[in-house]
Design a protein around this motif. Structure first.
Motif, short mmCIF file in Angstrom:
data_model
loop_
_atom_site.label_atom_id
_atom_site.label_comp_id
_atom_site.label_asym_id
_atom_site.label_seq_id
_atom_site.Cartn_x
_atom_site.Cartn_y
_atom_site.Cartn_z
N GLY A 10 -20.54 56.15 -8.88
CA GLY A 10 -20.11 54.75 -8.74
C GLY A 10 -20.68 54.26 -7.42
O GLY A 10 -20.37 54.81 -6.36
N ALA A 11 -21.56 53.26 -7.52
CA ALA A 11 -22.23 52.74 -6.30
C ALA A 11 -21.85 51.30 -6.07
O ALA A 11 -22.67 50.48 -5.66
N PHE A 33 -24.81 57.60 -7.41
CA PHE A 33 -25.07 57.52 -8.85
C PHE A 33 -24.36 56.33 -9.45
O PHE A 33 -23.22 56.04 -9.10
N ASP A 34 -25.02 55.63 -10.37
CA ASP A 34 -24.36 54.51 -11.07
C ASP A 34 -25.09 54.31 -12.39
O ASP A 34 -26.25 54.72 -12.54
N ILE A 35 -24.41 53.65 -13.35
CA ILE A 35 -25.13 53.30 -14.59
C ILE A 35 -25.99 52.06 -14.38
O ILE A 35 -26.94 51.84 -15.10
N ALA A 36 -25.64 51.25 -13.38
CA ALA A 36 -26.44 50.05 -13.10
C ALA A 36 -27.76 50.48 -12.48
O ALA A 36 -27.78 51.23 -11.50
N THR A 78 -15.80 56.70 -8.05
CA THR A 78 -15.27 55.33 -8.02
C THR A 78 -15.77 54.55 -9.23
O THR A 78 -15.58 53.34 -9.31
N ALA A 79 -16.43 55.24 -10.17
CA ALA A 79 -17.00 54.56 -11.33
C ALA A 79 -15.89 53.89 -12.13
O ALA A 79 -14.80 54.43 -12.27
N VAL A 81 -13.99 49.92 -13.30
CA VAL A 81 -13.81 48.52 -12.87
C VAL A 81 -12.60 48.43 -11.95
O VAL A 81 -11.64 49.16 -12.09
N ARG A 83 -9.54 45.82 -9.97
CA ARG A 83 -8.66 44.72 -10.38
C ARG A 83 -9.19 43.38 -9.91
O ARG A 83 -9.88 43.29 -8.90
N LEU A 92 -6.34 48.45 -16.18
CA LEU A 92 -7.71 48.97 -16.17
C LEU A 92 -7.86 50.21 -17.05
O LEU A 92 -8.97 50.72 -17.24
N THR A 120 -10.86 56.07 -8.80
CA THR A 120 -10.75 55.07 -9.87
C THR A 120 -9.29 54.89 -10.31
O THR A 120 -8.55 55.87 -10.46
N ASN A 121 -8.89 53.65 -10.52
CA ASN A 121 -7.53 53.31 -10.94
C ASN A 121 -7.40 53.21 -12.45
O ASN A 121 -8.40 52.97 -13.12
N LEU A 123 -4.88 55.36 -10.59
CA LEU A 123 -5.33 56.61 -9.96
C LEU A 123 -4.72 57.90 -10.53
O LEU A 123 -5.46 58.82 -10.90
N ALA A 231 -9.74 46.33 -2.43
CA ALA A 231 -10.08 46.87 -1.10
C ALA A 231 -11.19 47.91 -1.20
O ALA A 231 -11.27 48.64 -2.20
P1 A3D Z 1 -16.96 48.14 -8.08
O1 A3D Z 1 -17.52 47.51 -6.88
O2 A3D Z 1 -16.88 47.34 -9.34
O3 A3D Z 1 -17.78 49.49 -8.38
C1 A3D Z 1 -17.61 50.25 -9.54
C2 A3D Z 1 -18.98 50.76 -9.93
O4 A3D Z 1 -18.81 51.65 -11.05
C3 A3D Z 1 -19.97 49.67 -10.38
O5 A3D Z 1 -21.13 49.73 -9.57
C4 A3D Z 1 -20.26 50.01 -11.83
O6 A3D Z 1 -21.61 49.75 -12.23
C5 A3D Z 1 -19.98 51.51 -11.84
N1 A3D Z 1 -19.73 52.06 -13.18
C6 A3D Z 1 -19.09 51.51 -14.23
N2 A3D Z 1 -19.09 52.35 -15.27
C7 A3D Z 1 -19.74 53.47 -14.86
C8 A3D Z 1 -20.07 54.70 -15.48
N3 A3D Z 1 -19.72 54.95 -16.76
N4 A3D Z 1 -20.74 55.62 -14.76
C9 A3D Z 1 -21.09 55.37 -13.47
N5 A3D Z 1 -20.82 54.22 -12.83
C10 A3D Z 1 -20.15 53.29 -13.53
O7 A3D Z 1 -15.47 48.70 -7.81
P2 A3D Z 1 -14.89 49.29 -6.42
O8 A3D Z 1 -15.90 50.21 -5.83
O9 A3D Z 1 -14.32 48.19 -5.62
O10 A3D Z 1 -13.65 50.12 -6.99
C11 A3D Z 1 -13.86 51.27 -7.78
C12 A3D Z 1 -12.56 51.79 -8.37
O11 A3D Z 1 -11.69 52.20 -7.32
C13 A3D Z 1 -11.75 50.77 -9.19
O12 A3D Z 1 -11.22 51.39 -10.35
C14 A3D Z 1 -10.64 50.37 -8.25
O13 A3D Z 1 -9.49 49.92 -8.94
C15 A3D Z 1 -10.39 51.68 -7.56
N6 A3D Z 1 -9.66 51.60 -6.28
C16 A3D Z 1 -8.75 52.57 -6.05
C17 A3D Z 1 -8.05 52.57 -4.87
C18 A3D Z 1 -7.04 53.64 -4.62
O14 A3D Z 1 -6.43 53.67 -3.58
C19 A3D Z 1 -6.79 54.66 -5.62
C20 A3D Z 1 -8.27 51.56 -3.91
C21 A3D Z 1 -9.21 50.60 -4.18
C22 A3D Z 1 -9.92 50.62 -5.38
#
Ligand code: A3D
Length: 320
Positions: A10-11, A33-36, A78-79, A81, A83, A92, A120-121, A123, A231
């Motif tokens: 997840g990038a 690593f990312d799918i994008a 972090t891959a 979506v 919120r 999610l 990822t959430n 969590l 965040a």
């Molecule tokens: P975001 O900036 O959208 O990044 C997520 C990345 O995942 C994107 O670049 C997508 O292209 C990529 N992705 C989607 N599907 C796939 C896949 N199958 N394989 C690889 N990559 C993929 O989100 P973010 O970085 O802000 O947040 C990532 C996650 O962390 C989310 O689920 C948030 O809810 C979660 N999060 C958790 C906390 C905790 O404290 C637990 C805090 C903040 C965010």
């Protein structure tokens, strides 16, 4: 000795921040690593160019093929979506469970010896599913939430009391939802448990109650301000602290979502408790003595986590 290899699955916002912090701290070489297509490559190149300014010899590479994570020492996931305003973390689950399946299989095939930190959430359910999909040992798969929730709690306490964040130890246990459990009696300001800090005039009881509530809703406060996502700076720093404890065998005791088998009277689920993280992964779980109120709050939080795990089993029968 070869540098450690850190795979960031997840990038996006957190993934990019993780890469930046890991490179600045020279924790190891980084695979983003990312799918994008293009995003992980672009961020990796940007940070690699910055390394000539911050002066660390680390390699960064962007990837769309799981083969590139081969041999990773640590995978931070972090891959999926994040919120948007109006959504709960639980909304999610449908999308992110499918993502955990793909990620779990990728890690199983290419980095089965890694220490895996899920972000990822929702969590607690996603780390549970990721462990099942990857089949990695339970002590090598953990979730990051408690370090972040406790950091928020500590920051709010520092802001209110005027005491350095370095002299505040805050603990938040349970699931990563709005019914998480800020541990008031176990958290300290300048060594004083919070009820004693109130008695000593560092803050009022009303201030403390408001801080506990703000901590529980801390993620939502940021989502409401950002409007486009959740965040990322503090979540990234929190996961780096966990990765560092593993890679450097620091044996820090950090609140993490870990697999419980009898501790706190619970089994067969992941939930946030203090865990000692060292070279073997989760080496020990620390059991706080809890009173009836704390037990009741913890039980409510665990009930929410169990509800999410059941929802995963309903969506993906192979998990049942
Ligand atoms: P975001 O900036 O959208 O990044 C997520 C990345 O995942 C994107 O670049 C997508 O292209 C990529 N992705 C989607 N599907 C796939 C896949 N199958 N394989 C690889 N990559 C993929 O989100 P973010 O970085 O802000 O947040 C990532 C996650 O962390 C989310 O689920 C948030 O809810 C979660 N999060 C958790 C906390 C905790 O404290 C637990 C805090 C903040 C965010």
């Amino acid at each position: 000795m070869a540098r450690a290899k850190i795979a960031l699955i997840g990038a996006g916002m957190i993934g990019g921040t993780l890469a930046h912090v890991a490179a600045r701290e020279a924790l190891g070489d980084v695979i983003l690593f990312d799918i994008a297509e293009g995003t992980p490559q672009g961020k990796a190149l940007d940070i690699a160019e910055a390394s000539a300014v911050f002066g660390q010899d680390v390699a960064l590479k962007g990837a769309n093929d799981y083969a590139d994570i081969a041999g990773a020492d640590v995978c931070i996931v972090t891959a999926g979506v994040p919120r948007k305003p109006g959504m709960s973390r639980d909304d999610l689950i449908g999308i992110n469970l499918k993502v955990m399946k793909a990620v779990g299989e990728g890690i199983k095939q290419h980095a089965p010896d890694a220490f895996v930190i899920c972000i990822t959430n929702p969590l607690d359910a996603m780390v549970w599913a990721l462990q099942k999909f990857s089949g990695l040992p339970k002590e090598k798969v953990v979730g990051m939430a408690g370090v972040l929730d406790s950091a928020r709690f500590a920051y709010f306490l520092a802001e209110k009391t005027g005491v350095s964040v370095q002299d505040i130890h805050a603990w938040t246990l349970g699931g990563h939802g709005d019914d998480m459990v800020p541990m008031v009696r176990h958290s300290t300001v300048g060594g004083l448990p919070l009820p004693d800090a109130v008695a000593a005039g560092f803050l009022s009881q009303a201030d403390l109650d408001a801080i506990v509530e703000r901590t529980r809703k801390g993620g939502g406060e940021i989502v409401a301000l950002l409007k486009t996502g959740s965040a990322f700076y503090a979540p990234a720093e929190s996961a780096i602290a966990m990765a560092k404890s593993y890679l450097l065998d620091q044996k820090r005791v950090l609140p993490c979502a870990v697999w419980l088998s009898g501790e706190y009277g619970l089994s067969d689920l992941y939930v946030g408790v203090p865990a000692l993280i060292g070279a073997a992964g989760v080496e020990k779980i620390v059991e706080f003595a809890t009173n009836d109120d704390e037990k009741a709050m913890f039980a409510k939080s665990v009930e929410s986590v169990n509800g999410l795990i059941q929802a995963c089993k309903d969506i993906e029968p192979s998990l049942a």
